[in-house]
Design a protein around this motif. Structure first.
Motif, PDB file in Angstrom:
ATOM      1  N   ALA A 420      29.717  -9.748  86.002  1.00  0.00           N
ATOM      2  CA  ALA A 420      29.343 -10.146  87.359  1.00  0.00           C
ATOM      3  C   ALA A 420      28.236  -9.247  87.889  1.00  0.00           C
ATOM      4  O   ALA A 420      27.318  -9.701  88.580  1.00  0.00           O
ATOM      5  N   GLN A 421      28.320  -7.965  87.550  1.00  0.00           N
ATOM      6  CA  GLN A 421      27.291  -7.027  87.989  1.00  0.00           C
ATOM      7  C   GLN A 421      25.936  -7.385  87.385  1.00  0.00           C
ATOM      8  O   GLN A 421      24.916  -7.426  88.086  1.00  0.00           O
ATOM      9  N   ALA A 422      25.923  -7.659  86.086  1.00  0.00           N
ATOM     10  CA  ALA A 422      24.673  -8.012  85.416  1.00  0.00           C
ATOM     11  C   ALA A 422      24.088  -9.293  85.999  1.00  0.00           C
ATOM     12  O   ALA A 422      22.868  -9.416  86.180  1.00  0.00           O
ATOM     13  N   ARG A 423      24.954 -10.244  86.307  1.00  0.00           N
ATOM     14  CA  ARG A 423      24.486 -11.510  86.882  1.00  0.00           C
ATOM     15  C   ARG A 423      23.805 -11.278  88.227  1.00  0.00           C
ATOM     16  O   ARG A 423      22.740 -11.835  88.502  1.00  0.00           O
ATOM     17  N   GLN A 424      24.392 -10.433  89.065  1.00  0.00           N
ATOM     18  CA  GLN A 424      23.802 -10.182  90.378  1.00  0.00           C
ATOM     19  C   GLN A 424      22.472  -9.445  90.244  1.00  0.00           C
ATOM     20  O   GLN A 424      21.517  -9.743  90.967  1.00  0.00           O
ATOM     21  N   VAL A 425      22.401  -8.501  89.327  1.00  0.00           N
ATOM     22  CA  VAL A 425      21.148  -7.773  89.112  1.00  0.00           C
ATOM     23  C   VAL A 425      20.061  -8.730  88.618  1.00  0.00           C
ATOM     24  O   VAL A 425      18.902  -8.656  89.045  1.00  0.00           O
ATOM     25  N   VAL A 455      16.630   1.996  87.229  1.00  0.00           N
ATOM     26  CA  VAL A 455      17.304   3.220  86.802  1.00  0.00           C
ATOM     27  C   VAL A 455      18.818   3.035  86.755  1.00  0.00           C
ATOM     28  O   VAL A 455      19.490   3.459  85.809  1.00  0.00           O
ATOM     29  N   THR A 456      19.359   2.382  87.791  1.00  0.00           N
ATOM     30  CA  THR A 456      20.815   2.226  87.872  1.00  0.00           C
ATOM     31  C   THR A 456      21.344   1.225  86.857  1.00  0.00           C
ATOM     32  O   THR A 456      22.438   1.398  86.310  1.00  0.00           O
ATOM     33  N   PHE A 457      20.564   0.177  86.598  1.00  0.00           N
ATOM     34  CA  PHE A 457      21.041  -0.898  85.722  1.00  0.00           C
ATOM     35  C   PHE A 457      20.110  -1.052  84.521  1.00  0.00           C
ATOM     36  O   PHE A 457      19.630  -2.144  84.219  1.00  0.00           O
ATOM     37  N   MET A 458      19.875   0.052  83.843  1.00  0.00           N
ATOM     38  CA  MET A 458      18.976   0.053  82.696  1.00  0.00           C
ATOM     39  C   MET A 458      19.461  -0.881  81.592  1.00  0.00           C
ATOM     40  O   MET A 458      18.666  -1.407  80.806  1.00  0.00           O
ATOM     41  N   TYR A 459      20.772  -1.133  81.560  1.00  0.00           N
ATOM     42  CA  TYR A 459      21.309  -1.988  80.496  1.00  0.00           C
ATOM     43  C   TYR A 459      20.976  -3.465  80.711  1.00  0.00           C
ATOM     44  O   TYR A 459      21.124  -4.282  79.802  1.00  0.00           O
ATOM     45  N   VAL A 460      20.519  -3.823  81.911  1.00  0.00           N
ATOM     46  CA  VAL A 460      20.143  -5.212  82.191  1.00  0.00           C
ATOM     47  C   VAL A 460      18.663  -5.384  81.855  1.00  0.00           C
ATOM     48  O   VAL A 460      17.802  -4.702  82.428  1.00  0.00           O
ATOM     49  N   LYS A 461      18.369  -6.278  80.947  1.00  0.00           N
ATOM     50  CA  LYS A 461      17.007  -6.442  80.435  1.00  0.00           C
ATOM     51  C   LYS A 461      16.000  -6.705  81.546  1.00  0.00           C
ATOM     52  O   LYS A 461      14.915  -6.107  81.581  1.00  0.00           O
ATOM     53  N   GLU A 462      16.334  -7.606  82.477  1.00  0.00           N
ATOM     54  CA  GLU A 462      15.397  -7.978  83.539  1.00  0.00           C
ATOM     55  C   GLU A 462      15.057  -6.786  84.433  1.00  0.00           C
ATOM     56  O   GLU A 462      13.897  -6.600  84.832  1.00  0.00           O
ATOM     57  N   ALA A 463      16.061  -5.977  84.755  1.00  0.00           N
ATOM     58  CA  ALA A 463      15.820  -4.800  85.602  1.00  0.00           C
ATOM     59  C   ALA A 463      14.980  -3.773  84.860  1.00  0.00           C
ATOM     60  O   ALA A 463      14.080  -3.140  85.443  1.00  0.00           O
ATOM     61  N   ARG A 464      15.255  -3.614  83.590  1.00  0.00           N
ATOM     62  CA  ARG A 464      14.511  -2.643  82.775  1.00  0.00           C
ATOM     63  C   ARG A 464      13.035  -3.034  82.679  1.00  0.00           C
ATOM     64  O   ARG A 464      12.142  -2.194  82.838  1.00  0.00           O
ATOM     65  N   GLU A 465      12.770  -4.314  82.434  1.00  0.00           N
ATOM     66  CA  GLU A 465      11.385  -4.767  82.290  1.00  0.00           C
ATOM     67  C   GLU A 465      10.635  -4.707  83.618  1.00  0.00           C
ATOM     68  O   GLU A 465       9.435  -4.405  83.653  1.00  0.00           O
ATOM     69  N   LEU A 466      11.341  -4.980  84.707  1.00  0.00           N
ATOM     70  CA  LEU A 466      10.704  -4.917  86.021  1.00  0.00           C
ATOM     71  C   LEU A 466      10.302  -3.481  86.349  1.00  0.00           C
ATOM     72  O   LEU A 466       9.213  -3.225  86.881  1.00  0.00           O
ATOM     73  N   TRP A 467      11.168  -2.535  86.008  1.00  0.00           N
ATOM     74  CA  TRP A 467      10.869  -1.127  86.266  1.00  0.00           C
ATOM     75  C   TRP A 467       9.713  -0.647  85.389  1.00  0.00           C
ATOM     76  O   TRP A 467       8.848   0.120  85.827  1.00  0.00           O
ATOM     77  N   LYS A 468       9.664  -1.118  84.160  1.00  0.00           N
ATOM     78  CA  LYS A 468       8.554  -0.761  83.276  1.00  0.00           C
ATOM     79  C   LYS A 468       7.229  -1.278  83.833  1.00  0.00           C
ATOM     80  O   LYS A 468       6.192  -0.616  83.721  1.00  0.00           O
ATOM     81  N   ALA A 469       7.265  -2.473  84.438  1.00  0.00           N
ATOM     82  CA  ALA A 469       6.040  -3.034  85.023  1.00  0.00           C
ATOM     83  C   ALA A 469       5.537  -2.172  86.172  1.00  0.00           C
ATOM     84  O   ALA A 469       4.327  -2.009  86.365  1.00  0.00           O
ATOM     85  N   VAL A 470       6.462  -1.588  86.933  1.00  0.00           N
ATOM     86  CA  VAL A 470       6.069  -0.713  88.036  1.00  0.00           C
ATOM     87  C   VAL A 470       5.463   0.582  87.503  1.00  0.00           C
ATOM     88  O   VAL A 470       4.453   1.090  88.016  1.00  0.00           O
ATOM     89  N   CYS A 471       6.077   1.096  86.450  1.00  0.00           N
ATOM     90  CA  CYS A 471       5.604   2.363  85.882  1.00  0.00           C
ATOM     91  C   CYS A 471       4.299   2.201  85.117  1.00  0.00           C
ATOM     92  O   CYS A 471       3.630   3.186  84.787  1.00  0.00           O
ATOM     93  N   GLY A 472       3.939   0.956  84.814  1.00  0.00           N
ATOM     94  CA  GLY A 472       2.697   0.715  84.090  1.00  0.00           C
ATOM     95  C   GLY A 472       2.875   0.897  82.614  1.00  0.00           C
ATOM     96  O   GLY A 472       1.921   1.110  81.883  1.00  0.00           O
TER      97      GLY A 472
END
Length: 472
Positions: A420-425, A455-472
């Motif tokens: 459920a957590q991954a779905r919401q993220v 950072v908090t939900f690094m295990y969720v692919k979508e959150a990880r890729e979005l953060w990478k896009a911010v970091c360049g």
């Protein structure tokens, strides 16, 4: 109050099966019946339901007789009379829908979407039949002929000939074989203004459909004789008289729906919190609320609380979006201080905007909630730029915090555990991506929110890729 999913009661159906009286006379008599006048909104919904039933069942004449409680017998006279009753009901019912909201004009008539759908569905069915070979198939008969005449009548309404049609009877209209040329796509803008369509459409056209020209059609299989131009005192000297003038929407007559509308709208809004309403009911509610905005200002602020709004969005997202747009588009007023004791007044629109903003910010991220907020921000001017930016930041922050709480056990809005957590993220990331595509924000605008997700939900692919896009 009867449920909106019910068909019209038999005694009211019978009142609309009159074949030889003018449409105006039949509609006036129907709308003056106490059970209609006192529950007009409900009756209109039931009228839509009955029209839908009788236009979709394979044997509509038999179904109509069943609704009326009439025993079906054999014989030419019974078959002819029952077919006439079927035709009379279909045409009289459409005219009642026009007459009931005449004062609002065609643009705001809640049956506009219904009439457009009637024309589209008929044309789509005709094209399929032609593809199978020939204009008429083996199953053609009374039903097909009545539906053809009904579409012609509806196009007359859409062509703004309601006043002229009022002086005809079902017998006269069918006998003359009148047809109208109407471009139903020209009503797209009006339907968007009603809240039926969410996004603005390209290529706006004149609201008045087509050139409204009337032409002679083909007489059908109902056993109707030719009707002379002056027959029955129709008030129309010839068939071409239908094209001689445009309809005046109000004609100075009050709408019969003006009485007790507030009570009926309130009842349906309460139901909308817990059950899905039929599309025609939603259309009627939005039209009534737009024509009488004071109805919305009369409701307490509790109506806009997060739990109530969440329930409305979950069960009836189109209705929820329409109501939010109506409230947010109202002129901003503020409460004034007054030392003289006065009765409590409705909350100011500024207070309502604040309550809406707060409620939207704390909504649990669901597809319907995300779509509602996304439409408010990207497809309307209901929110100011500052309000939109604040809503985006608060919604993302609150959604991220609520996702963190999901692993602490049962979450207050339902759902627990890592799935459920991954779905919401994932939904929150989808929300950010949709805003980026719309050009409403840049990644830098939501840097801290995306950082928290990544950072908090690094295990969720979508959150990880979005953060990478911010970091360049």
């Amino acid at each position: 109050m009867l449920l909106s999913t019910n068909p019209l009661p038999a005694e009211l159906v019978r009142a609309l099966t009159i074949f030889t009286d003018q449409f105006q006379k039949t509609a006036n008599a129907f709308l003056s019946i106490p059970t209609v006048r006192e529950n007009a909104f409900t009756r209109v919904c039931e009228l839509h339901n009955t029209l839908e039933i009788l236009s979709t069942v394979p044997e509509p004449v038999g179904t109509l007789m069943q609704i009326l409680g009439t025993r079906v017998t054999s014989g030419h006279d019974f078959a002819r009379n029952s077919a006439w009753e079927y035709l009379a009901f279909m045409l009289n019912a459409e005219f009642v829908l026009f007459e009931a909201y005449r004062m609002y004009g065609l643009r705001m008539n809640p049956s506009l979407a219904h009439w457009v759908d009637v024309c589209r569905e008929y044309e789509a069915g005709k094209q399929k039949q032609q593809q199978r070979g020939g204009d008429r198939g083996a199953g053609s008969g009374v039903r097909e002929e009545v539906l053809r005449i009904r579409v012609a009548f509806v196009k007359g309404i859409l062509g703004e000939h309601g006043d002229r049609l009022a002086g005809l009877s079902p017998h006269e209209f069918a006998g003359r074989g009148l047809e109208f040329v109407v471009d139903v796509e020209s009503f797209t803008e009006a339907l968007r203004e009603q809240g039926i369509y969410d996004a603005p459409m390209e290529g706006k056209k004149n609201l008045r459909g087509g050139d409204g020209g009337a032409k002679k059609g083909h007489r059908g299989e109902l056993g109707i004789d030719d009707v002379g131009a002056g027959a029955g005192g129709s008030g129309c000297s010839s068939a071409s008289g239908l094209t001689s003038g445009a309809q005046t929407p109000s004609n100075g007559r009050p709408s019969p729906l003006a009485q007790d509308t507030a009570t009926e709208v309130s009842t349906f809004l309460v139901r909308a919190m817990s059950e899905e309403l039929r599309p025609n009911v939603v259309n009627s509610l939005l039209a009534a609320l737009k024509s009488m905005p004071s109805l919305l200002t009369a409701y307490p602020l509790d109506f806009l609380s997060t739990p109530t709004l969440a329930s409305l969005i979950s069960n009836n997202p189109v209705l929820a979006r329409g109501i939010l747009i109506l409230i947010l588009s109202s002129p901003i007023t503020t409460a004034t201080s007054n030392t003289t004791p006065t009765p409590p007044s409705p909350p100011s629109t500024s207070h309502r905007r604040q309550e809406i903003h707060s409620s939207l910010s704390f909504l649990t991220p669901t597809l319907n909630a995300l779509e509602t907020i996304n439409i408010l921000i990207t497809q309307t001017s209901a929110l100011t730029k500052d309000e939109a930016n604040l809503l985006i930041h608060n919604f993302l922050s609150n959604g991220t915090r609520s996702a963190e709480e999901m692993l602490d056990g049962e979450y207050r809005d339902g759902g627990s555990g890592k799935r459920a957590q991954a779905r919401q993220v994932q939904l929150l990331c989808l929300f950010v991506q949709s805003l980026l595509r719309a050009g409403v924000i840049s990644l830098r605008d939501v840097y801290y929110e995306v950082q928290m997700l990544g950072v908090t939900f690094m295990y969720v692919k979508e959150a990880r890729e979005l953060w990478k896009a911010v970091c360049g």
